[in-house]
Design a protein around this motif. Structure first.
Motif, PDB file in Angstrom:
ATOM      1  N   GLN A 155     -17.027  -5.702   5.081  1.00 25.19           N
ATOM      2  CA  GLN A 155     -15.586  -5.892   4.965  1.00 25.19           C
ATOM      3  C   GLN A 155     -14.972  -4.800   4.085  1.00 25.19           C
ATOM      4  OE1 GLN A 155     -14.059  -8.757   2.313  1.00 25.19           O
ATOM      5  NE2 GLN A 155     -12.260  -9.246   3.555  1.00 25.19           N
ATOM      6  N   LEU A 156     -13.997  -4.101   4.637  1.00 21.49           N
ATOM      7  CA  LEU A 156     -13.247  -3.085   3.905  1.00 21.49           C
ATOM      8  C   LEU A 156     -11.804  -3.560   3.763  1.00 21.49           C
ATOM      9  CD1 LEU A 156     -14.586   0.078   5.792  1.00 21.49           C
ATOM     10  CD2 LEU A 156     -15.499  -0.965   3.700  1.00 21.49           C
ATOM     11  N   ALA A 157     -11.180  -3.224   2.627  1.00 19.48           N
ATOM     12  CA  ALA A 157      -9.822  -3.706   2.337  1.00 19.48           C
ATOM     13  C   ALA A 157      -8.916  -2.530   2.000  1.00 19.48           C
ATOM     14  CB  ALA A 157      -9.855  -4.719   1.198  1.00 19.48           C
ATOM     15  N   PRO A 158      -8.329  -1.866   3.009  1.00 20.52           N
ATOM     16  CA  PRO A 158      -7.389  -0.779   2.734  1.00 20.52           C
ATOM     17  C   PRO A 158      -5.995  -1.310   2.460  1.00 20.52           C
ATOM     18  CG  PRO A 158      -7.705  -0.992   5.087  1.00 20.52           C
ATOM     19  CD  PRO A 158      -8.575  -2.038   4.445  1.00 20.52           C
ATOM     20  N   VAL A 159      -5.204  -0.510   1.737  1.00 21.56           N
ATOM     21  CA  VAL A 159      -3.827  -0.890   1.443  1.00 21.56           C
ATOM     22  C   VAL A 159      -3.042   0.366   1.106  1.00 21.56           C
ATOM     23  CG1 VAL A 159      -4.368  -1.318  -0.999  1.00 21.56           C
ATOM     24  CG2 VAL A 159      -2.349  -2.395   0.022  1.00 21.56           C
ATOM     25  N   ALA A 160      -1.806   0.421   1.550  1.00 22.78           N
ATOM     26  CA  ALA A 160      -0.913   1.508   1.147  1.00 22.78           C
ATOM     27  C   ALA A 160      -0.130   1.053  -0.075  1.00 22.78           C
ATOM     28  CB  ALA A 160       0.050   1.875   2.281  1.00 22.78           C
ATOM     29  N   GLY A 161      -0.153   1.850  -1.134  1.00 23.27           N
ATOM     30  CA  GLY A 161       0.653   1.535  -2.304  1.00 23.27           C
ATOM     31  C   GLY A 161       2.130   1.715  -2.006  1.00 23.27           C
ATOM     32  N   GLU A 162       2.971   1.316  -2.937  1.00 22.83           N
ATOM     33  CA  GLU A 162       4.416   1.472  -2.725  1.00 22.83           C
ATOM     34  C   GLU A 162       4.807   2.941  -2.608  1.00 22.83           C
ATOM     35  OE1 GLU A 162       6.921  -0.680  -5.367  1.00 22.83           O
ATOM     36  OE2 GLU A 162       5.975  -2.616  -4.955  1.00 22.83           O
ATOM     37  N   SER A 163       3.965   3.836  -3.124  1.00 22.98           N
ATOM     38  CA  SER A 163       4.200   5.278  -2.955  1.00 22.98           C
ATOM     39  C   SER A 163       3.943   5.733  -1.530  1.00 22.98           C
ATOM     40  CB  SER A 163       3.287   6.064  -3.902  1.00 22.98           C
ATOM     41  OG  SER A 163       1.927   5.917  -3.505  1.00 22.98           O
ATOM     42  N   GLY A 164       3.299   4.890  -0.735  1.00 21.18           N
ATOM     43  CA  GLY A 164       2.931   5.246   0.621  1.00 21.18           C
ATOM     44  C   GLY A 164       1.556   5.862   0.743  1.00 21.18           C
ATOM     45  N   ARG A 165       0.898   6.128  -0.392  1.00 15.18           N
ATOM     46  CA  ARG A 165      -0.439   6.725  -0.345  1.00 15.18           C
ATOM     47  C   ARG A 165      -1.502   5.653  -0.129  1.00 15.18           C
ATOM     48  NH1 ARG A 165      -0.174  11.458  -5.041  1.00 15.18           N
ATOM     49  NH2 ARG A 165       1.575  12.601  -4.089  1.00 15.18           N
ATOM     50  N   MET A 166      -2.561   6.067   0.562  1.00 13.66           N
ATOM     51  CA  MET A 166      -3.581   5.129   0.990  1.00 13.66           C
ATOM     52  C   MET A 166      -4.600   4.867  -0.113  1.00 13.66           C
ATOM     53  SD  MET A 166      -4.251   3.259   3.505  1.00 13.66           S
ATOM     54  CE  MET A 166      -2.983   4.060   4.513  1.00 13.66           C
ATOM     55  N   GLU A 167      -5.019   3.611  -0.229  1.00 16.19           N
ATOM     56  CA  GLU A 167      -6.110   3.224  -1.112  1.00 16.19           C
ATOM     57  C   GLU A 167      -7.072   2.341  -0.323  1.00 16.19           C
ATOM     58  OE1 GLU A 167      -5.009   1.835  -5.027  1.00 16.19           O
ATOM     59  OE2 GLU A 167      -3.015   2.771  -4.864  1.00 16.19           O
ATOM     60  N   LEU A 168      -8.307   2.275  -0.800  1.00  7.07           N
ATOM     61  CA  LEU A 168      -9.322   1.472  -0.121  1.00  7.07           C
ATOM     62  C   LEU A 168     -10.204   0.802  -1.159  1.00  7.07           C
ATOM     63  CD1 LEU A 168     -10.981   0.631   2.446  1.00  7.07           C
ATOM     64  CD2 LEU A 168     -12.371   2.675   2.013  1.00  7.07           C
ATOM     65  N   TYR A 169     -10.481  -0.485  -0.929  1.00  4.75           N
ATOM     66  CA  TYR A 169     -11.432  -1.234  -1.748  1.00  4.75           C
ATOM     67  C   TYR A 169     -12.599  -1.664  -0.853  1.00  4.75           C
ATOM     68  CZ  TYR A 169      -7.681  -1.729  -5.217  1.00  4.75           C
ATOM     69  OH  TYR A 169      -6.676  -1.498  -6.137  1.00  4.75           O
ATOM     70  N   ALA A 170     -13.805  -1.616  -1.429  1.00  2.19           N
ATOM     71  CA  ALA A 170     -14.996  -2.096  -0.738  1.00  2.19           C
ATOM     72  C   ALA A 170     -15.956  -2.642  -1.777  1.00  2.19           C
ATOM     73  CB  ALA A 170     -15.645  -0.977   0.069  1.00  2.19           C
ATOM     74  N   SER A 171     -16.826  -3.523  -1.338  1.00  5.96           N
ATOM     75  CA  SER A 171     -17.835  -4.059  -2.247  1.00  5.96           C
ATOM     76  C   SER A 171     -19.187  -3.436  -1.932  1.00  5.96           C
ATOM     77  CB  SER A 171     -17.917  -5.580  -2.131  1.00  5.96           C
ATOM     78  OG  SER A 171     -18.351  -5.961  -0.833  1.00  5.96           O
ATOM     79  N   ALA A 172     -20.015  -3.334  -2.939  1.00  8.19           N
ATOM     80  CA  ALA A 172     -21.412  -2.940  -2.840  1.00  8.19           C
ATOM     81  C   ALA A 172     -22.167  -3.841  -3.798  1.00  8.19           C
ATOM     82  CB  ALA A 172     -21.587  -1.467  -3.194  1.00  8.19           C
ATOM     83  N   PRO A 173     -23.490  -3.889  -3.740  1.00  2.59           N
ATOM     84  CA  PRO A 173     -24.206  -4.793  -4.626  1.00  2.59           C
ATOM     85  C   PRO A 173     -23.819  -4.612  -6.095  1.00  2.59           C
ATOM     86  CG  PRO A 173     -25.697  -3.932  -2.968  1.00  2.59           C
ATOM     87  CD  PRO A 173     -24.399  -3.208  -2.799  1.00  2.59           C
ATOM     88  N   GLY A 174     -23.232  -5.664  -6.678  1.00  5.62           N
ATOM     89  CA  GLY A 174     -22.885  -5.660  -8.089  1.00  5.62           C
ATOM     90  C   GLY A 174     -21.645  -4.893  -8.462  1.00  5.62           C
ATOM     91  N   MET A 175     -20.824  -4.497  -7.481  1.00  5.55           N
ATOM     92  CA  MET A 175     -19.643  -3.711  -7.846  1.00  5.55           C
ATOM     93  C   MET A 175     -18.577  -3.724  -6.761  1.00  5.55           C
ATOM     94  SD  MET A 175     -20.780   0.275  -7.302  1.00  5.55           S
ATOM     95  CE  MET A 175     -22.129   0.125  -8.466  1.00  5.55           C
TER      96      MET A 175
END
Length: 339
Positions: A155-175
């Motif tokens: 599961q990947l969780a991308p999101v555009a900030g209010e600035s319009g720039r892209m960010e991405l969150y992902a999980s890995a073991p312990g982080m």
């Protein structure tokens, strides 16, 4: 469907995107706040798809969708489409390839849209990192990027900030890992990590201010937590159930609030709200509606009046339910109704 499968379109009508066998279906209101279409429509033409598509929406309120399709025996490729308005038919699916050039599915895709309206399709690659392909500044698609990462969860969780720039969150073991785009159209780079035990499949990212995005997740102890890069994860409340939360920002009685919804362990929908980015204020769950099947999905959107609307969908039962916020103080909802 991964991402915001329940959205408000450019013309103000609410729309849902739902999996159905080898296709994705869309169904919308006939007019803002009005009755819903009786019959869903197939997205993207007659292309046969694998289960597990994804939806993302930009500030222009166009919906971008991605999914895997079978290609040759033993291999698959990703496809993308754009839906400009609920009243219009989505574009046909366009092949965008494979993060490893060829092979089988490597994980469910995730879609987000940057400020100028360009679609970004993220997916885990065969090496356990993250692959990205996005639309170019001057049109068309760029090549595949390898964003790195190791043992990244599906599961990947991308999101555009209010600035319009892209960010991405992902999980890995312990982080949790966090990628950020340092300029318009540039390749996101790994910028932050935080040590935390994350239950698989529980990430949900949201733009929570002009400066920050936040990611919500369930930790190993069963608490629903929030994390913003640069700080430490904060526990909000015990998770209501095992699945991911849906999250949306809205104004409640003049306050910028974040509303969360999750299928609870009892099978009902649980809601919580708290002042945005003020996690120490705490949150608590209030359950609503009937008991739902174990596969029921929960989603939140804002209607044409910027009021909260909640939807649930059970793939096994084919049941779609809807509830709206009442015109009264707090977060009281109307009775759930089946569409």
């Amino acid at each position: 469907m991964n991402g915001d499968w329940f959205i408000r379109g450019r013309d103000g009508r609410l729309t849902v995107y739902l999996p159905s066998g080898e296709a994705v279906l869309c169904r919308a209101e006939r007019g803002p706040g009005g009755p819903w279409e009786d019959v869903p429509r197939t997205v993207g033409g007659s292309q046969k798809l694998h289960p597990g598509g994804a939806v993302g929406q930009g500030a222009d309120r166009y919906a971008h969708l991605a999914a895997w399709r079978p290609t040759v025996p033993g291999e698959s490729g990703l496809v993308h489409t754009t839906h400009f308005r609920p009243r219009l038919a989505p574009l046909d699916w366009v092949p965008i390839g494979h993060p490893d050039k060829q092979g089988e599915r490597t994980g469910p895709p995730a879609v987000a849209v940057d400020g100028p309206g360009r679609g970004y399709v993220f997916v885990r690659n065969a090496r356990g990192g993250v692959g990205l392909r996005n639309q170019k500044v001057r049109g068309g698609w760029g090549g595949w990027h390898d964003l790195g990462g190791e043992d990244v969860g599906e599961q990947l969780a991308p999101v555009a900030g209010e600035s319009g720039r892209m960010e991405l969150y992902a999980s890995a073991p312990g982080m949790i890992l966090h990628w950020v785009q340092e300029g318009d159209g540039k390749k996101p780079v790994l910028a932050d990590t935080v040590e935390v035990d994350v239950r698989p499949g529980t990430l949900r990212a949201l733009a929570t201010s002009a400066e920050h995005t936040s990611v919500f997740f369930t930790d190993g102890s069963g608490d629903l937590c929030a994390w913003r890069p640069g700080g430490k994860p904060v526990s909000l409340v015990a998770a209501a159930g095992p699945g991911p939360v849906s999250a949306v920002r809205c104004v409640i009685e003049g306050h910028d609030c974040t509303v969360l919804a999750q299928r609870s362990a009892s099978g009902r929908v649980a809601f919580a709200a708290y002042p945005t980015e003020q996690e120490p204020a705490g949150a608590w769950w209030t359950e609503s509606g009937p008991q739902l099947p174990s596969d029921a999905l929960v989603a939140l959107a804002l209607d044409e009046h910027e009021e909260v609307v909640a939807a649930t969908f059970s793939p096994s039962m084919g049941t779609l339910l809807l509830a709206r916020r009442k015109d009264e103080p707090g977060l009281a909802l109307t009775a759930w109704r089946e569409l």
